[in-house]
Design a protein around this motif. Structure first.
Motif, short mmCIF file in Angstrom:
data_model
loop_
_atom_site.label_atom_id
_atom_site.label_comp_id
_atom_site.label_asym_id
_atom_site.label_seq_id
_atom_site.Cartn_x
_atom_site.Cartn_y
_atom_site.Cartn_z
N ILE A 169 39.65 -39.17 34.37
CA ILE A 169 39.06 -37.93 33.83
C ILE A 169 37.58 -37.61 34.30
CG2 ILE A 169 38.29 -36.81 31.73
CD1 ILE A 169 40.92 -37.87 30.48
N PHE A 170 37.32 -36.60 34.72
CA PHE A 170 36.08 -36.37 35.08
C PHE A 170 35.48 -34.95 34.23
CE2 PHE A 170 37.91 -38.48 38.47
CZ PHE A 170 37.20 -39.17 38.92
N TYR A 171 34.24 -34.88 33.91
CA TYR A 171 33.80 -34.06 32.91
C TYR A 171 32.03 -33.52 33.18
CZ TYR A 171 31.46 -37.63 30.47
OH TYR A 171 30.54 -38.71 30.26
N ILE A 172 31.94 -32.35 32.53
CA ILE A 172 30.56 -31.84 32.39
C ILE A 172 30.20 -31.22 31.25
CG2 ILE A 172 28.77 -30.20 33.58
CD1 ILE A 172 30.48 -30.05 35.94
N ASP A 173 29.35 -31.70 30.55
CA ASP A 173 28.86 -31.08 29.21
C ASP A 173 27.77 -30.36 29.28
OD1 ASP A 173 30.90 -32.21 27.68
OD2 ASP A 173 29.69 -34.21 27.10
N ASN A 174 27.72 -29.19 28.51
CA ASN A 174 26.60 -28.30 28.53
C ASN A 174 26.22 -27.64 29.71
OD1 ASN A 174 25.90 -28.68 25.70
ND2 ASN A 174 25.11 -30.78 26.28
N TYR A 194 50.62 -36.07 29.78
CA TYR A 194 49.34 -35.62 28.53
C TYR A 194 48.86 -36.98 28.23
CZ TYR A 194 47.42 -33.86 24.32
OH TYR A 194 46.63 -33.46 23.46
N TYR A 195 47.50 -36.86 28.44
CA TYR A 195 46.64 -37.83 27.89
C TYR A 195 46.27 -37.82 26.38
CZ TYR A 195 42.83 -41.46 27.22
OH TYR A 195 41.91 -42.45 26.98
N ASN A 196 46.59 -39.07 25.67
CA ASN A 196 46.61 -38.64 24.16
C ASN A 196 45.23 -39.71 23.88
OD1 ASN A 196 47.47 -37.78 21.81
ND2 ASN A 196 48.18 -39.72 21.14
N ALA A 197 44.06 -39.05 23.63
CA ALA A 197 42.89 -39.92 23.37
C ALA A 197 42.97 -40.33 21.88
CB ALA A 197 41.61 -38.92 23.77
N ALA A 198 43.57 -39.76 21.02
CA ALA A 198 43.52 -40.11 19.47
C ALA A 198 44.92 -40.06 19.29
CB ALA A 198 42.44 -39.45 18.82
N ALA A 199 45.35 -41.04 18.29
CA ALA A 199 46.58 -41.14 17.65
C ALA A 199 46.84 -39.84 16.65
CB ALA A 199 46.99 -42.39 16.78
N LEU A 209 33.34 -28.68 30.83
CA LEU A 209 34.64 -28.77 31.82
C LEU A 209 35.06 -30.18 31.98
CD1 LEU A 209 36.05 -27.66 34.44
CD2 LEU A 209 33.95 -28.37 35.72
N VAL A 210 36.52 -30.05 31.79
CA VAL A 210 37.33 -31.43 31.62
C VAL A 210 38.45 -31.39 32.77
CG1 VAL A 210 38.54 -32.95 30.54
CG2 VAL A 210 36.79 -31.80 29.29
N PHE A 211 38.55 -32.43 33.65
CA PHE A 211 39.50 -32.28 34.78
C PHE A 211 40.08 -33.85 34.66
CE2 PHE A 211 40.18 -33.49 39.39
CZ PHE A 211 41.41 -32.96 39.40
N ASP A 212 41.51 -33.80 34.76
CA ASP A 212 42.23 -35.02 34.58
C ASP A 212 42.82 -35.00 36.05
OD1 ASP A 212 44.15 -36.97 34.33
OD2 ASP A 212 44.45 -36.58 32.05
N ALA A 213 42.41 -35.85 36.75
CA ALA A 213 43.01 -35.99 38.22
C ALA A 213 44.43 -36.50 38.06
CB ALA A 213 42.08 -36.88 39.00
N HIS A 214 44.87 -37.19 37.06
CA HIS A 214 46.10 -37.66 37.06
C HIS A 214 47.25 -36.57 36.66
CE1 HIS A 214 49.46 -40.29 36.53
NE2 HIS A 214 49.88 -39.91 35.07
N SER A 215 46.72 -36.09 35.37
CA SER A 215 47.76 -34.99 34.72
C SER A 215 47.62 -33.71 35.37
CB SER A 215 47.52 -34.70 33.38
OG SER A 215 46.16 -34.34 33.13
N GLU A 216 46.59 -33.39 36.27
CA GLU A 216 46.19 -32.33 37.28
C GLU A 216 45.90 -31.21 36.45
OE1 GLU A 216 48.13 -33.52 41.37
OE2 GLU A 216 49.31 -32.21 39.91
N SER A 240 45.16 -23.60 35.09
CA SER A 240 45.49 -24.63 34.00
C SER A 240 45.96 -26.16 35.05
CB SER A 240 46.79 -24.34 33.20
OG SER A 240 46.88 -25.51 32.36
N LYS A 241 46.75 -25.88 35.83
CA LYS A 241 46.95 -26.85 36.77
C LYS A 241 45.83 -26.95 38.06
CE LYS A 241 51.88 -26.19 36.19
NZ LYS A 241 53.17 -25.88 36.99
N CYS A 242 45.32 -28.02 38.15
CA CYS A 242 44.34 -28.23 39.38
C CYS A 242 44.89 -29.60 40.21
CB CYS A 242 43.11 -28.54 38.90
SG CYS A 242 41.67 -28.47 39.66
N VAL A 243 45.33 -28.99 41.49
CA VAL A 243 46.25 -29.79 42.41
C VAL A 243 45.60 -30.37 43.52
CG1 VAL A 243 48.44 -30.42 43.66
CG2 VAL A 243 48.44 -29.08 41.39
N TYR A 244 45.64 -31.73 43.91
CA TYR A 244 45.08 -32.07 45.06
C TYR A 244 45.07 -31.11 46.38
CZ TYR A 244 42.72 -35.66 48.32
OH TYR A 244 42.08 -36.22 49.13
N TYR A 245 44.04 -30.90 47.02
CA TYR A 245 44.04 -30.25 48.33
C TYR A 245 43.26 -30.74 49.50
CZ TYR A 245 44.48 -25.70 50.58
OH TYR A 245 44.55 -24.53 51.71
N GLY A 246 42.89 -31.99 49.30
CA GLY A 246 41.96 -32.45 50.07
C GLY A 246 42.62 -33.57 51.13
#
Length: 539
Positions: free
Chosen positions: A409-414, A282-287, A525-532, A449-455
């Motif tokens: 982390i990769f994302y798209i806003d709006n 889990y990535y904790n962006a803020a304390a 849309l938010v995708f964390d390639a480490h936490s998947e 919820s999980k997004c796992v590498y398939y490439g």
């Protein structure tokens, strides 16, 4: 002029005048001269701007129906249905079924449409139809409700705390609740003219293993007199000792409404690594983030694992009594392990710089894509590497951006989404449409919820570090027993077999992302390639 000629001229003039005074209706015989019989289906139509109304009814007339006029200047409605012109003759009976779209920019809330029927004898009958812009075409929405599968733990006093909240854009008529086999049900809760119904009741259940089917249905105030809209939640209540849940979720939000406001990804699914044992990164962006663990997705009850009030090192399960675990370090990852049988949990934090992912060595937006995946030529053709939600490698719906503070982390806003089922994967762009260079698949298409590498697997090269480090972290350097539990059919991990799609499916299925959008709008849309982890949230 002689008398004979004058008389003849007069007769001709009179004849001409007589012919000129006749209308087309004059050639149709009059049977009874009575006004038309006109039964209209509804004298009050409810709608909203931009939608259509339908004016319907049955018209009868012994002399013959000549025309029907529908007028309302405020709605820019001025329609004549010329029966004789359309059918070549008047009709004795006609079923009126006229549809008219209300303008998007109409001003006002109430209008009167005059519907007038005329027969060949000139007799008329009319109705005034009231049109109001107060219809409700949107079904109620449960913002908090029991999940499809709910476990109720057997205790000295076995109780299920039934809670739900349902809301509507205008008004809820009533809600029904039925629990098969439980005394006192079904029950009906009146909406009382409100657009929100909140309900809470403790249900005492026998302390023996059993299953109960529960159905909650919310009914809308009808948009038309013969139209009823409703929303339904169906759940199975399983009364049992503590089971080995197939999935446990990490919740980092405060309310049940927050659990249900996302399109997908909240709460966050954990890996089931052994019996009663679950783990997540889990990535904790803020304390100060507060978390707990849930076996159900849509509410904090009936089971919520969190620190007990008198011993913060032990996990309790009563949602009304347990506390929350606080993550006090910002900008780091936490490795969180939970054992629901032993009621224990552990936290280990580590910096972003130590977090890996399958594309960690590649440089986003730069020429790091080997076009033909040919590593034997001295000078491969490199093209720009980026990815996003896609129908395929040549059809990227929207390009993702890389987070400046966390490159995982990769994302798209709006991101604008229309209502209905979505259908995409995360995939890189490729000029010639080659598949699976860098792509991911999800655990559950309809509710991912999980997004796992398939490439592809990549060797180290002069552009970037390959995928070996990721495979070691993900599949090789893990507890052997946990590996067998999670991937029982895979056998020892073999990077050389990764190019075989059948082999990859031992670790993640070829599941596309297919959540259903119930309300069109802008999403993040938010995708964390480490936490998947992938999530889509309304903006």
């Amino acid at each position: 002029m002689n008398l004979k000629f004058a008389c003849l001229s007069g007769l001709l003039v009179m004849s001409a005048l007589g012919l000129a005074s006749c209308s087309d209706d004059d050639k149709w015989p009059v049977a009874d001269g009575a006004a038309p019989e006109f039964n209209i289906d509804s004298e009050h139509l409810m709608t909203v701007a931009g939608r259509s109304i339908k004016i319907a009814g049955t018209i009868k007339d012994a002399d013959g129906i000549s025309a029907i006029n529908l007028t309302c200047p405020a709605l820019q409605l001025n329609k004549t249905i010329n029966i004789v012109e359309i059918y070549g003759e008047p009709l004795k009976e006609y079923e009126l079924d006229y549809e008219y779209k209300i303008q998007e920019n109409v001003e006002g809330e109430s209008f009167t449409v005059k519907v007038e029927v005329t027969d060949v004898a000139g007799k008329t009958t009319s109705h005034d139809v009231l049109v109001t812009l107060d219809a409700d075409f949107t079904a109620p929405v449960f913002t908090a409700a029991p999940d499809r599968e709910v476990t109720v733990l057997i205790k000295a006093n076995t109780v299920f705390n039934l809670k739900f909240t349902v809301e509507d854009n205008r008004e809820i008529d009533y809600v029904t609740v039925n629990v098969d086999g439980v005394q006192g049900f079904p029950i009906r809760i009146e909406g009382e003219g409100k657009n929100k119904v909140e309900f809470a009741q403790a249900l005492s259940l026998p302390g023996t293993p059993a299953e109960y089917k529960m159905t909650i249905t919310a009914y809308d105030v009808p948009a038309q007199e013969d139209e009823v809209r409703s929303s339904k939640v169906e759940s199975t209540l399983s009364v049992s000792e503590l089971p080995d849940f197939s999935v446990l979720y990490l919740a980092d939000v405060e309310t049940a409404a927050d659990l249900n406001s996302d399109l997908c990804g909240v709460p966050m699914a954990m890996d089931h690594v052994a019996p009663y044992k679950y783990r997540v990164r889990y990535y904790n962006a803020a304390a100060g983030t507060k978390i707990c663990f849930l076996p159900q997705k849509t509410d904090f009850g009936p089971i919520c694992f969190g620190p007990e009030a008198d011993n913060a090192e032990v996990l309790g399960d009563d949602p009304d009594a347990v506390g929350r675990i606080t993550l006090d370090k910002a900008g780091v990852y936490y490795l969180i392990t939970v054992n629901t049988y032993d009621r224990t949990f552990t936290l280990e934090d580590y910096p972003v710089s130590e977090a890996t992912n399958p594309v960690a060595g590649m440089h986003y937006g730069q020429n790091d894509l080997n076009t033909w995946n040919d590593w034997n030529v001295p000078d491969p053709w490199w093209q720009e590497w980026y990815f996003g939600p896609a129908k395929g490698p040549g059809e990227i719906l929207s390009r993702m951006e890389q987070d400046k503070n966390n490159p995982n982390i990769f994302y798209i806003d709006n991101w604008k989404l229309e209502e209905g089922e979505q259908n995409f994967i995360l995939h890189n762009w490729h000029s010639n449409g080659w598949w699976n260079f860098t792509t991911w698949r999800v655990d559950n298409s309809s509710d991912p919820s999980k997004c796992v590498y398939y490439g592809n697997a990549y060797p180290d090269n002069d552009h970037f570090t390959g995928t070996r480090g990721y495979f070691e972290y993900k599949y090789i350097n893990v507890d052997p027993e946990e590996y067998k539990f999670m991937y029982p059919n895979a056998g020892p991990f073999d990077e050389g077999k990764w190019s075989d799609e059948g082999y990859r499916k031992n670790f993640i299925g070829d599941n596309w992302i297919k959540p259903t959008v119930t309300k069109a709008g802008n999403y993040r849309l938010v995708f964390d390639a480490h936490s998947e982890h992938i999530k889509i949230l309304p903006m």
